[in-house]
Every structure is written in structure tokens, then in C-alpha cells.
Motif scaffolding. Structure first.
Motif, PDB file in Angstrom:
ATOM      1  N   THR A 406     -13.050 -15.602 -49.685  1.00 33.21           N
ATOM      2  CA  THR A 406     -12.905 -14.177 -49.368  1.00 33.21           C
ATOM      3  C   THR A 406     -14.211 -13.520 -48.953  1.00 33.21           C
ATOM      4  O   THR A 406     -14.217 -12.330 -48.643  1.00 33.21           O
ATOM      5  N   ILE A 416     -14.248  -9.800 -42.397  1.00 30.34           N
ATOM      6  CA  ILE A 416     -12.970  -9.567 -43.088  1.00 30.34           C
ATOM      7  C   ILE A 416     -12.230 -10.899 -43.209  1.00 30.34           C
ATOM      8  O   ILE A 416     -12.062 -11.607 -42.209  1.00 30.34           O
ATOM      9  N   PRO A 417     -11.785 -11.258 -44.419  1.00 28.11           N
ATOM     10  CA  PRO A 417     -11.051 -12.529 -44.587  1.00 28.11           C
ATOM     11  C   PRO A 417      -9.560 -12.354 -44.277  1.00 28.11           C
ATOM     12  O   PRO A 417      -8.989 -11.283 -44.462  1.00 28.11           O
ATOM     13  N   ARG A 418      -8.931 -13.419 -43.809  1.00 25.55           N
ATOM     14  CA  ARG A 418      -7.486 -13.438 -43.633  1.00 25.55           C
ATOM     15  C   ARG A 418      -7.027 -14.886 -43.533  1.00 25.55           C
ATOM     16  O   ARG A 418      -7.807 -15.777 -43.205  1.00 25.55           O
ATOM     17  N   THR A 419      -5.746 -15.098 -43.812  1.00 21.48           N
ATOM     18  CA  THR A 419      -5.155 -16.427 -43.693  1.00 21.48           C
ATOM     19  C   THR A 419      -4.060 -16.378 -42.645  1.00 21.48           C
ATOM     20  O   THR A 419      -3.137 -15.555 -42.743  1.00 21.48           O
ATOM     21  N   VAL A 420      -4.174 -17.212 -41.626  1.00 20.21           N
ATOM     22  CA  VAL A 420      -3.199 -17.248 -40.546  1.00 20.21           C
ATOM     23  C   VAL A 420      -2.647 -18.664 -40.450  1.00 20.21           C
ATOM     24  O   VAL A 420      -3.410 -19.614 -40.210  1.00 20.21           O
ATOM     25  N   GLN A 424      -7.841 -20.482 -43.074  1.00 29.18           N
ATOM     26  CA  GLN A 424      -8.742 -19.429 -43.529  1.00 29.18           C
ATOM     27  C   GLN A 424      -9.628 -18.972 -42.375  1.00 29.18           C
ATOM     28  O   GLN A 424     -10.300 -19.784 -41.734  1.00 29.18           O
ATOM     29  N   THR A 425      -9.628 -17.682 -42.124  1.00 32.36           N
ATOM     30  CA  THR A 425     -10.377 -17.128 -41.002  1.00 32.36           C
ATOM     31  C   THR A 425     -11.128 -15.885 -41.447  1.00 32.36           C
ATOM     32  O   THR A 425     -10.678 -15.142 -42.330  1.00 32.36           O
ATOM     33  N   PHE A 426     -12.302 -15.668 -40.833  1.00 34.92           N
ATOM     34  CA  PHE A 426     -13.063 -14.436 -41.022  1.00 34.92           C
ATOM     35  C   PHE A 426     -13.254 -13.775 -39.663  1.00 34.92           C
ATOM     36  O   PHE A 426     -13.482 -14.456 -38.664  1.00 34.92           O
ATOM     37  N   TYR A 427     -13.206 -12.443 -39.649  1.00 34.70           N
ATOM     38  CA  TYR A 427     -13.317 -11.759 -38.365  1.00 34.70           C
ATOM     39  C   TYR A 427     -13.942 -10.377 -38.559  1.00 34.70           C
ATOM     40  O   TYR A 427     -14.080  -9.875 -39.685  1.00 34.70           O
ATOM     41  N   SER A 437     -13.997 -14.100 -34.233  1.00 36.98           N
ATOM     42  CA  SER A 437     -13.188 -14.692 -35.292  1.00 36.98           C
ATOM     43  C   SER A 437     -13.694 -16.112 -35.558  1.00 36.98           C
ATOM     44  O   SER A 437     -13.954 -16.868 -34.621  1.00 36.98           O
ATOM     45  N   ASP A 439     -12.831 -19.593 -37.722  1.00 33.55           N
ATOM     46  CA  ASP A 439     -11.898 -20.395 -38.508  1.00 33.55           C
ATOM     47  C   ASP A 439     -12.711 -21.398 -39.317  1.00 33.55           C
ATOM     48  O   ASP A 439     -13.455 -22.204 -38.760  1.00 33.55           O
TER      49      ASP A 439
END
Length: 537
Positions: A406, A416-420, A424-427, A437, A439
Motif C-alpha cells: 500500500t 496511490i495503490p490499487r489492485t487491478v 498490484q499497481t501504484f499510480y 502507472s 505494476d
């Protein structure tokens, strides 16, 4: 012939041609000034014309800089027509050589319903249900119940042809009426390619039982997947068109093979050199045009229309600095065009040392692509860096700190963290790295380097866009010459007005003079006559 009335009625005055005298005096005063302004106006108009020519040359060069798929000096090949290859995305091409063998082509299921005497033979009304899945003998396994569809025919007026038309409205189904012989017609139904796309047709209601295939009794050809070996690995695909094996490439399976087919991507040094030469020739043409426009005219040679223009000269020097400007963000060390044999000639144009280019291309083909294409990449092969169309990260190397699932920063900026799709990705959506972005699914925790590189062509394109914009340097030069032309036109109008006023002034003065001379001559005549009268007496 025009009549000079002013001089004609001047017979009792000085006898001079006042009109000619006034014209001569006015011309003597006005003509030198008019000639000076006209010469300047002609030079200004020539400069404006030359600027229009340069703008057209810049627009043409800008179009060349934006040519799609530039910098990918790759070619695809196949050793057999059984497997054909085509490029879908030049940016994704990677040098590779793969072995493929095809043991089975994908095909769709074919059903035949026989016994009709014409293409428009009458059929009963009713409802048919269609499901898609896999047949194993007479057992059907539905692939996806949400794909089930149905068709309806009216109780009267339905024909074999209208049934085929209804079936053709169903996604995944193709139907046609085929004449097999005299008074012998069949309804042929075909599914999409792939074993999971076979069809089960059930008579849901009405009198369409002759088209029921719930036990697969009407199958002529079974649906099947393509079966192939890819570098020794057995693969199945539902289509004969395959785009998920070789990055940027689509394979078309045209026939089965008895031996391996070699397909792949190769780097073409000859194509790469020819491509770069084309761009340099376009740039040389632009530089030559600018040099001709700004030449100073020494040794008896005429000066160019923009000779001495400081701004245009600065633009020319900027274009000529191509080989000495580093390309940053393509790795830990800067890249230069000189590394690929690009050299500056004594006249300021560019050429390529073929031997040096070939050696550099063989050693670093990715560096060649840096001339043409922007890059976003990581020093960690487990990371994938991508940018949106609106992203504009600054070129260079930046530290990516991956702390946990995170928490991560890029160049000190929190992401900003996110899961797609489980990745796991940060953007970032604002700030310096907005639109970037990263990955990190296969990356290790810790720090790594992220590189953002702007290609030589893109950097030049940006420079041209800036100088040619409404507030750019080139536009300011154009506006300056246009303002000068307006001032010179106004000066000529003002001079014409002054010419009219000066002519009127001279005419007024000479009219007064003539009146005085006429009176003096009249007085002289009176005195002469008086003296003569005295002599008579």
C-alpha cells in the motif's frame, strides 16, 4: 490631350508653366522619400513571403516527425505459408525466433437438415432454442447458459429461406440454403470456430421438430480447436488467428504442417539506417532553406530575405545542435546521435557514418529506438511502467521506493495503490507524475530506478510546436514583419496625402506670385502708355 488651363490663362503673368513647375517641385521633394519607403516595403514583403515558405517547410517536417511506427527497424518472417505473420503493434515487437507446428486447424460445427424440394419450401411455425457448448457423442455440455438464444417462426407463411434468415440473426450462427441437386435442397448451419462453440438446437414448441438436434444427429463436421506446438509446448486455441503468443504479432494458421515452421522478428540494420537517413535528409532540407533565407550576402552574393534576423538565426542554431544534445532517461547514461554515426558536415547539414551506425545498432538496437520513441521503464524487470496519453513526466532517472503493498513513492512523491485484475499497481493522478502507472506484481520490495526518456524526434517536435505557436518565437517574427508592412503602407498613404497638400501649397503660392506679376506688368503698361502720350503732345 489634357489642356493645361492654369498655364493657358497665365499669358499676362510670368509666362511659366505653373503646373509643370509645381509637379517638378513636389516630385523633387516626395519621390526620394516614396522610393525609400517602397524599397523597404518590397524587402518586407519578400521577408513575409520567405517566412510563409519557412512555415510550410516546418509544417511538412513536423508531419514527418509524427510518422507512426518510426524507429522500429524490425521485420517479421515465416519459413512456410502454412503459418503467416503480420505486425499489429510495432512498439511491442521483440527480436525472437520461434518454432511452430500445426497438427489441427480450428473449425466450426456443420449441421445439415435435408429433404427439401426448393429453397423456399414451406416449414411449420414454432420456436427453436439454441445453446452453445461442446458435444461428446450425443452428450452436450453448455459452455455458458447466458448465451442461449431462441428464434420464432409464424404459424403460416414460413419458408426454409426465412428460417435461414432468422438463424443468421443469432450471434455465433451462420445458415444458408444449399442446392444439392435437382429438387434437392438442404439447410446448412455452421457455428463459430472452436470446440466450445458447437450448437444444440431444440424444438421448444410448435412444428419445427425436423430441425431438432438435441442428440447431435445432424452433425456433418464437429467443432474443434486449433492444436499446435509452440517451441515444444502443446497449445490449443479456438481460432486460427492467434495474437497472444508473440508480442505485437498476429499468427494466421493456414494449414497443418508436417515439420516445424520458424517464425519470428528480426532487427533490420539496413532498414534502420535508411529510415534515419530519410529523417536527416528532411532536416537537412529545412536547414538549407533557413540558411538560404538568412545568408548575409558576402563576396558579392545577394543577402537572404531574413538576413540578420536574430530570432530566425537562433532557431537555425537550435536545429543544428541535434547531434550534441543528449537524450536523457533511456538508462543510467545519456545517449547521443553521434553514437549512431550521425555527424555534422562543414555546411551544417547531417550525414551518417554507415560503418559506425551498423556497429552501434548491432550493440544497442534499443538505443536506436530512443531516437524515435519515448520510453518509460524500470531497472527492475519485475515492474511494468506505463503512461497515459496526457502524461508528461520529466525526462531522467527517478527513484521508486516500494515499501509494501500500500505504500510506494516515485521521486519522493507518494503514489496511490490499487489492485487491478489481481495485479498490484501504484499510480498518480496529479503532480509531476500524473498519468504514470507502475505494476509491481513481480517486483521485489525496496528501491529501483524509473526512467522516462523523450526521443530526439519528439523533443524536436515539441520545440517546433512551441516556436510555431501563436505566441512562439517564429510567430513573433511573423507578427513583427506584418506590423512593419502595415507601418510602411500607412507611411505611403501619409506621403500621398502630404504630396497633395504640398502641391496645393505650391499652387497657392505661385497663384499669388502670378497675380503680383500681372499687376506689375499692368502698371508697367500703363506707365509706358502714359510716357508715349507725353511724346505726342
Amino acid at each position: 490631350m489634357a489642356v493645361d488651363y492654369l498655364s493657358a490663362i497665365n499669358s499676362k503673368g510670368s509666362g511659366m508653366n505653373i503646373t509643370q513647375l509645381v509637379d517638378a517641385l513636389v516630385t523633387a521633394e516626395i519621390a526620394p522619400k516614396r522610393n525609400l519607403i517602397s524599397d523597404k516595403q518590397e524587402a518586407t514583403e519578400l521577408s513575409i513571403s520567405e517566412l510563409a515558405k519557412l512555415r510550410s517547410s516546418f509544417d511538412e517536417f513536423q508531419t514527418t516527425l509524427k510518422t507512426p511506427n518510426a524507429g522500429v527497424a524490425s521485420d517479421v518472417f515465416s519459413s512456410s505459408t502454412a503459418v503467416s505473420v503480420k505486425v499489429d503493434n510495432y512498439a511491442k515487437l521483440q527480436v525472437a525466433s520461434d518454432s511452430i507446428s500445426v497438427s489441427q486447424l480450428a473449425r466450426g460445427q456443420v449441421l445439415e437438415f435435408t429433404g427439401f424440394t426448393s429453397a423456399n419450401a414451406s416449414v411449420a411455425g414454432g420456436n427453436l432454442s439454441l445453446q452453445f457448448g461442446t458435444w461428446s457423442g450425443s452428450t452436450f455440455s453448455e459452455a455458458d447458459s447466458t448465451n442461449a438464444q431462441s428464434i420464432s417462426l409464424p404459424d403460416s407463411g414460413a419458408t426454409l429461406g426465412s428460417l435461414a434468415a432468422k438463424l443468421n440473426e443469432v450471434s455465433g450462427v451462420s445458415a444458408r440454403v444449399v442446392q444439392k441437386g435437382t429438387d434437392d435442397y438442404s439447410l446448412v448451419i455452421m457455428s463459430d470456430l472452436g470446440s466450445d462453440n458447437a450448437i444444440r438446437i431444440t424444438n421448444a414448441s410448435g412444428g419445427l421438430s425436423r430441425f431438432d438436434n438435441s442428440t447431435n444427429s445432424r452433425e456433418i463436421l464437429s467443432a474443434q480447436n486449433a492444436i499446435m506446438s509452440y517451441n515444444g509446448i502443446r497449445l490449443e486455441r479456438s481460432s486460427n488467428t492467434i495474437s497472444d503468443l508473440i508480442p505485437g504479432v498476429t499468427l494466421d494458421l493456414n494449414a497443418t504442417t508436417t515439420s516445424s515452421v520458424t517464425v519470428g522478428v528480426v532487427e533490420d540494420a539496413g532498414f534502420a539506417e535508411a529510415e534515419l537517413t530519410t529523417y536527416l535528409e528532411k532536416l537537412n532540407g529545412l536547414i538549407d532553406t533557413m540558411k538560404a533565407a538568412t545568408k548575409r550576402g558576402v563576396n558579392g552574393e545577394g543577402a537572404g530575405p531574413l538576413s540578420g534576423d536574430v530570432t530566425i538565426g537562433a532557431i537555425l542554431r537550435q536545429l543544428s545542435s541535434l547531434t550534441t544534445t543528449p537524450m536523457l532517461g533511456f538508462g543510467p547514461t545519456p545517449l547521443y546521435l553521434t553514437s549512431f554515426g550521425v555527424q555534422t558536415e562543414r555546411d551544417g547539414t547531417f550525414s551518417i557514418d554507415s560503418e559506425k551506425f551498423s556497429a552501434a545498432f548491432a550493440a544497442n538496437p534499443a538505443g536506436y529506438r530512443a531516437i524515435f520513441a519515448n520510453l518509460a521503464q524500470s531497472s527492475d524487470v519485475g515492474m511494468t511502467v506505463s503512461t497515459s496519453a496526457s502524461a508528461n513526466p520529466p525526462t531522467g532517472e527517478y527513484t521508486f521506493q516500494y515499501t509494501n503493498s500500500t505504500t510506494a513513492t516515485l521521486g519522493g512523491t507518494s503514489l496511490i495503490p490499487r489492485t487491478v485484475d489481481g495485479r498490484q499497481t501504484f499510480y498518480a493522478i496529479t503532480g509531476t507524475f500524473a498519468g504514470v502507472s507502475i505494476d509491481v506484481e513481480d517486483a521485489a520490495l525496496g528501491s529501483s530506478s524509473i526512467y522516462f526518456g523523450q526521443s530526439a524526434l519528439d523533443r524536436m517536435s515539441d520545440y517546433i510546436s512551441v516556436i510555431m505557436s501563436k505566441v512562439g518565437d517564429f510567430s513573433r517574427v511573423e507578427n513583427g514583419y506584418n506590423d512593419r508592412a502595415s507601418e510602411q503602407s500607412d507611411a505611403l498613404i501619409s506621403l500621398s496625402e502630404k504630396e497633395d497638400l504640398l502641391a496645393q501649397l505650391y499652387r497657392t503660392k505661385f497663384t499669388v506670385m502670378e497675380q503680383q506679376i500681372t499687376r506689375l506688368k499692368s502698371t508697367g503698361t500703363y506707365l509706358t502708355n502714359m510716357v508715349e502720350s507725353w511724346k505726342v503732345k
